[in-house]
Design an enzyme around this catalytic site. Sequence first.
Site, PDB file in Angstrom:
ATOM      1  N   ASN A  20      -0.471  -8.257  17.131  1.00 45.34           N
ATOM      2  CA  ASN A  20      -1.415  -8.614  16.840  1.00 45.34           C
ATOM      3  C   ASN A  20      -2.543  -8.712  17.278  1.00 45.34           C
ATOM      4  O   ASN A  20      -3.058  -8.383  18.502  1.00 45.34           O
ATOM      5  CB  ASN A  20      -1.378  -9.891  16.278  1.00 45.34           C
ATOM      6  CG  ASN A  20      -2.122  -9.640  14.932  1.00 45.34           C
ATOM      7  OD1 ASN A  20      -3.480 -10.195  14.863  1.00 45.34           O
ATOM      8  ND2 ASN A  20      -1.422 -11.166  14.021  1.00 45.34           N
ATOM      9  N   ASP A  25       0.764  -1.031   0.151  1.00 44.45           N
ATOM     10  CA  ASP A  25       0.151   0.072  -0.099  1.00 44.45           C
ATOM     11  C   ASP A  25       1.256   1.630  -0.100  1.00 44.45           C
ATOM     12  O   ASP A  25       0.329   2.116  -0.256  1.00 44.45           O
ATOM     13  CB  ASP A  25      -1.253   0.252   1.445  1.00 44.45           C
ATOM     14  CG  ASP A  25      -0.042   0.155   2.361  1.00 44.45           C
ATOM     15  OD1 ASP A  25       0.586   0.521   2.379  1.00 44.45           O
ATOM     16  OD2 ASP A  25      -1.078  -1.036   3.464  1.00 44.45           O
ATOM     17  N   HIS A  75       6.927  -7.265  -1.521  1.00 39.94           N
ATOM     18  CA  HIS A  75       5.395  -7.652  -2.445  1.00 39.94           C
ATOM     19  C   HIS A  75       5.874  -7.097  -3.144  1.00 39.94           C
ATOM     20  O   HIS A  75       4.620  -6.800  -3.592  1.00 39.94           O
ATOM     21  CB  HIS A  75       4.534  -8.133  -1.181  1.00 39.94           C
ATOM     22  CG  HIS A  75       4.468  -9.547  -0.018  1.00 39.94           C
ATOM     23  ND1 HIS A  75       3.708 -10.761   0.265  1.00 39.94           N
ATOM     24  CD2 HIS A  75       6.062 -10.714  -1.043  1.00 39.94           C
ATOM     25  CE1 HIS A  75       3.806 -11.093   1.292  1.00 39.94           C
ATOM     26  NE2 HIS A  75       4.143 -11.448   0.477  1.00 39.94           N
TER      27      HIS A  75
HETATM   28  P1  NAD Z   1      -3.462 -11.306   6.671  1.00 38.37           P
HETATM   29  O1  NAD Z   1      -4.602 -10.414   6.204  1.00 38.37           O
HETATM   30  O2  NAD Z   1      -2.565 -12.387   6.483  1.00 38.37           O
HETATM   31  O3  NAD Z   1      -3.659 -10.869   7.597  1.00 38.37           O
HETATM   32  C1  NAD Z   1      -3.478  -9.629   8.980  1.00 38.37           C
HETATM   33  C2  NAD Z   1      -2.853  -9.588   9.836  1.00 38.37           C
HETATM   34  O4  NAD Z   1      -3.427  -8.485  11.320  1.00 38.37           O
HETATM   35  C3  NAD Z   1      -3.918 -11.324  11.174  1.00 38.37           C
HETATM   36  O5  NAD Z   1      -3.247 -12.082  11.748  1.00 38.37           O
HETATM   37  C4  NAD Z   1      -4.563 -10.390  11.696  1.00 38.37           C
HETATM   38  O6  NAD Z   1      -5.127 -10.806  13.256  1.00 38.37           O
HETATM   39  C5  NAD Z   1      -4.181  -9.019  12.368  1.00 38.37           C
HETATM   40  N1  NAD Z   1      -4.484  -7.590  12.720  1.00 38.37           N
HETATM   41  C6  NAD Z   1      -5.882  -7.282  11.216  1.00 38.37           C
HETATM   42  N2  NAD Z   1      -5.894  -5.948  12.557  1.00 38.37           N
HETATM   43  C7  NAD Z   1      -5.531  -6.100  13.066  1.00 38.37           C
HETATM   44  C8  NAD Z   1      -4.934  -4.473  13.944  1.00 38.37           C
HETATM   45  N3  NAD Z   1      -5.759  -3.219  13.594  1.00 38.37           N
HETATM   46  N4  NAD Z   1      -3.249  -4.543  14.553  1.00 38.37           N
HETATM   47  C9  NAD Z   1      -3.059  -4.716  14.680  1.00 38.37           C
HETATM   48  N5  NAD Z   1      -3.182  -7.036  14.022  1.00 38.37           N
HETATM   49  C10 NAD Z   1      -4.211  -6.809  13.350  1.00 38.37           C
HETATM   50  O7  NAD Z   1      -1.771 -10.125   6.190  1.00 38.37           O
HETATM   51  P2  NAD Z   1      -0.561 -10.549   5.492  1.00 38.37           P
HETATM   52  O8  NAD Z   1       0.280 -10.901   6.766  1.00 38.37           O
HETATM   53  O9  NAD Z   1       0.020  -9.009   5.628  1.00 38.37           O
HETATM   54  O10 NAD Z   1      -0.207 -11.748   4.108  1.00 38.37           O
HETATM   55  C11 NAD Z   1      -1.218 -11.278   3.275  1.00 38.37           C
HETATM   56  C12 NAD Z   1      -0.597 -10.991   1.841  1.00 38.37           C
HETATM   57  O11 NAD Z   1      -1.454  -9.922   1.503  1.00 38.37           O
HETATM   58  C13 NAD Z   1       0.240 -10.724   2.150  1.00 38.37           C
HETATM   59  O12 NAD Z   1       1.363 -10.721   0.620  1.00 38.37           O
HETATM   60  C14 NAD Z   1       0.203  -8.764   1.968  1.00 38.37           C
HETATM   61  O13 NAD Z   1       1.015  -8.383   0.729  1.00 38.37           O
HETATM   62  C15 NAD Z   1      -0.885  -8.406   1.233  1.00 38.37           C
HETATM   63  N6  NAD Z   1      -2.143  -7.691   1.461  1.00 38.37           N
HETATM   64  C16 NAD Z   1      -1.362  -6.290   1.490  1.00 38.37           C
HETATM   65  C17 NAD Z   1      -2.267  -5.998   1.580  1.00 38.37           C
HETATM   66  C18 NAD Z   1      -2.029  -3.656   1.919  1.00 38.37           C
HETATM   67  O14 NAD Z   1      -0.815  -3.318   1.779  1.00 38.37           O
HETATM   68  N7  NAD Z   1      -2.071  -3.242   3.521  1.00 38.37           N
HETATM   69  C19 NAD Z   1      -3.296  -5.364   2.127  1.00 38.37           C
HETATM   70  C20 NAD Z   1      -4.588  -7.283   2.193  1.00 38.37           C
HETATM   71  C21 NAD Z   1      -3.114  -8.189   1.714  1.00 38.37           C
END
Ligand code: NAD
Length: 238
Positions: free
Chosen positions: A205, A96, A111
């Site tokens: 988390n 992002d 990524h």
């Molecule tokens: P994920 O979606 O698998 O997991 C998100 C994690 O964040 C979960 O463990 C959840 O419990 C935790 N979480 C949710 N809200 C939270 C908060 N307010 N505070 C703290 N923790 C919180 O994401 P991931 O582990 O990053 O892996 C998924 C893949 O998705 C990555 O490869 C990434 O590139 C991609 N992704 C990126 C974005 C972004 O750029 N923001 C968004 C979605 C997915």
Amino acid sequence: MTPVGIPQSLAVLTGAGISAESGVPTFRGEEGLWRNFRPEELATLAAFRRDPALVWEWYEWRRGLIGGCQPNAAHHILVEMERAIPRFTLITQNVDGLHRLAGNRRVVELHGNIWQVRCTREGTVTEWRDHPLLKIPPRCKCGALLRPNVVWFGESLPPEALQAAFDAACSCQVMLVIGTSGVVEPAASLPRVAKQSGAWVIEINVETTPISRYTDETILGPAAIKSPRLWARWQGLS
Ligand code: NAD
């Protein structure tokens, strides 16, 4: 041994959870769904080859969502940490761009970045902030399709970024893991590598994850609240 005060060497690993409070949906939550597709069905080279317009429409939706989001308190506190800690590396799985927008400079984007495009013929990467796109799917000047410069499921990570991430994990005094589910490899291995190399591993988390089994501290709660508190603790302010 519990580190006391501000660490001299810190590696931070962030995932989608750190951006959740900025309004960017994570992949695991329901709000991450678009037209009932799971991200695993769209974020692949096979999906792009089959239907580049569909994949680009999904990215347009995501770029629209992310474009309106601002860094939150957790992103901002990492900027303060970078200013204060001599050896600091921020490794992110997020695409992002919010860490750079907040002001972090030592960022390893494992990524890729949703605000960049890559030519499928020449491999050239360019910044592309235009939204909405005038033409879907967009094309390079050379005529070939452009793709988002992100790592899709089944693709390899950029080797330099991966090396920088493992170097930081192997050599840090403390690793702080914020908002990652710990299921996407090889990023999920970084905290384990740090632990095996003698680092103190802290996780923030909203729920426990596979990483929690071996962390030295798991701090349960939203990143935007818990990260500033941890920084205050390191500074001796709480
Ligand atoms: P994920 O979606 O698998 O997991 C998100 C994690 O964040 C979960 O463990 C959840 O419990 C935790 N979480 C949710 N809200 C939270 C908060 N307010 N505070 C703290 N923790 C919180 O994401 P991931 O582990 O990053 O892996 C998924 C893949 O998705 C990555 O490869 C990434 O590139 C991609 N992704 C990126 C974005 C972004 O750029 N923001 C968004 C979605 C997915």
